[in-house]
Design an enzyme around this catalytic site. Structure first.
Site, short mmCIF file in Angstrom:
data_model
loop_
_atom_site.label_atom_id
_atom_site.label_comp_id
_atom_site.label_asym_id
_atom_site.label_seq_id
_atom_site.Cartn_x
_atom_site.Cartn_y
_atom_site.Cartn_z
CB ALA A 165 -30.90 -40.86 28.50
CB THR A 189 -23.95 -40.01 23.44
OG1 THR A 189 -24.21 -40.19 24.86
CG2 THR A 189 -23.42 -38.66 22.92
CG ASN A 190 -28.72 -39.74 25.82
OD1 ASN A 190 -28.40 -39.22 26.74
ND2 ASN A 190 -28.59 -40.97 25.29
NE ARG A 191 -29.16 -31.05 26.30
CZ ARG A 191 -29.84 -30.18 26.50
NH1 ARG A 191 -31.22 -30.18 26.19
NH2 ARG A 191 -29.86 -29.35 27.64
CB SER A 192 -28.46 -38.60 30.06
OG SER A 192 -28.45 -38.89 31.50
#
Ligand code: CTP
Length: 405
Positions: free
Chosen positions: A277, A210-213
């Site tokens: 994102a 995943t990512n930091r959004s």
């Protein structure tokens, strides 16, 4: 500022133990910039004093004493005519019955009859009382008359019983109020699709990339669009955020899920705002069973995930593609150059560029510092402000773009 700003809310408080929640509600509405006039029934005065409301709203709270005073007629007609919303919270079974029958024997019920604004009720009563056929009939009559119902919620009652009948919490009520105040707003009748959050690309049943959004900017956009009266579809990855009341929530986990949800919602949409994102890469294979340590370090190969905006750009202009398409560009270098390239390669009308290396704005924070880049070459640099304010500005620009398409 939200759409509560400068609105006149007439808050009727009736005799329920939930009356204390109405004080919190009056405080939140006042802090949101609304002008709140409170009317307490006699039964409500047994639970909470007019002085409590006066202290929170900075305005005199009215009781039945005023009904029999010299200005009675002016008072109920005046309050009922100038309000943007009459909200009765908590609303007892007795007051529901009075409203359904059009009774007018105290200041609140008389004012309700004279009111020319939308009416919303937040019922609060014991389970059996709410489920009683008489109350259900009153609910039906009032719903037919376009009275808005916020709740009741389910939970534990003061009596110890568990079930439906609890007044909804003030924070949620504010969501209902904003939704009703949005009706007829500047984006009324417009269908807006918004994506939010970071996608999750599974590796195995327990792990994902995943990512930091955080989803905060997308959710702020959805709330601002509801405030402005738009018909909102919020396509969101799993987040800890509460979706705005009035928005249609579609959960999407992966880039593929987002793509499918966006394509399904795009036909007939006026605008698409891709704040999510979305993953660029995903594992080529998803293990059906949890990867075990004893089997050694896994070699995870990645493949390209679908680019949602590129797919949207290829849709037929009139029928399938939203009239206005807005993208985001999160960059850690060459902000304007990279954002401009995305603006043209993804055929966007507007791209919202933000520098993710800044420490005071962006990921997971409540503030954002962005530059708006338009297809016609125009640029607008916004100073640091809340994500909600950024959302309001983006929506104003979408309104202008929609007028010109
Ligand atoms: N986006 C998309 N589908 C993807 C990746 C991104 O639709 N698979 C959208 C995002 O929602 C955003 C815009 O494209 O509105 C730009 O996303 P960003 O991650 O900044 O750019 P990418 O196109 O992914 O390029 P890069 O990551 O190489 O900067």
């Amino acid at each position: 500022m939200t759409n509560l700003k400068d609105k006149r809310i007439l808050l009727g408080v009736t005799g329920s133990i939930a009356a204390y929640k109405a004080a919190d509600l009056a405080s939140r509405l006042t802090q949101g910039g609304a002008h709140v006039d409170v009317i307490l029934t006699r039964a409500a005065e047994g639970f909470i004093s007019p002085l409590s409301f006066q202290s929170l709203t900075g305005k005199k709270a009215f009781t039945d004493k005023e009904l029999w005073g010299g200005e009675a007629h002016v008072l109920h007609v005046g309050l009922g005519h100038t309000a943007d919303l009459l909200l009765i919270a908590p609303c007892t079974a007795n007051t529901l019955a009075k409203l359904a029958q059009g009774q007018a024997n105290d200041l609140l019920s008389i004012t309700a009859l004279a009111a020319q604004c939308p009416t919303m009720v937040a019922p609060a009563m014991d389970v059996g009382m709410y489920e009683h056929p008489a109350t259900q009939e009153n609910v039906r009559i009032l719903q037919e008359r376009d009275v808005y119902f916020a709740g009741p919620g389910e939970g534990r009652m003061a009596s110890g019983l568990v079930g439906k009948g609890r007044m909804v919490e003030p924070a949620e009520l504010i969501g209902h109020i904003r939704c009703v105040l949005g009706i007829g707003g500047k984006l009324a009748g417009k269908k807006i699709v918004i994506t939010a959050g970071g996608t999750q690309e599974p590796i195995d049943p327990v792990r994902f990339i995943t990512n930091r959004s955080s989803g905060k900017q997308g959710y702020a956009l959805a709330q601002a669009a509801v405030d402005a009266g738009a018909e909102v579809t919020l396509i969101s990855t799993p987040t800890a955020l509460l979706p705005p009341i009035g928005a249609r929530l579609v959960l999407a986990r992966t880039a593929q899920d987002v793509l499918e949800a966006v394509l399904a919602a795009s036909t007939g949409a006026d605008a698409l705002i891709m704040a999510a994102a979305v993953a660029d890469f995903r594992p080529t294979k998803v293990a059906g069973k949890k990867l075990k340590k004893r089997d050694g370090i896994p070699q995870i190969t990645l493949e390209a995930a679908p680019d949602v905006l590129k797919k949207v750009a290829s849709l037929k202009a009139d029928a399938e593609r939203p009239r206005v398409v807005v993208g985001f560009a999160a960059e850690s270098r060459d902000l304007l150059k990279n954002a401009s390239e995305k603006l043209s390669s993804k055929k966007l009308d507007l791209i919202v560029a933000n520098d993710i290396s800044a420490e005071d704005a962006g990921f997971d924070l409540d503030d954002n510092r962005v530059i708006l880049l338009f297809a016609d070459g125009k640029q607008e640099k916004l100073s640091l402000r809340s994500k909600f304010e950024v959302a309001e500005i983006i929506l104003s620009q979408i309104e202008i773009l929609l007028e010109n398409t």
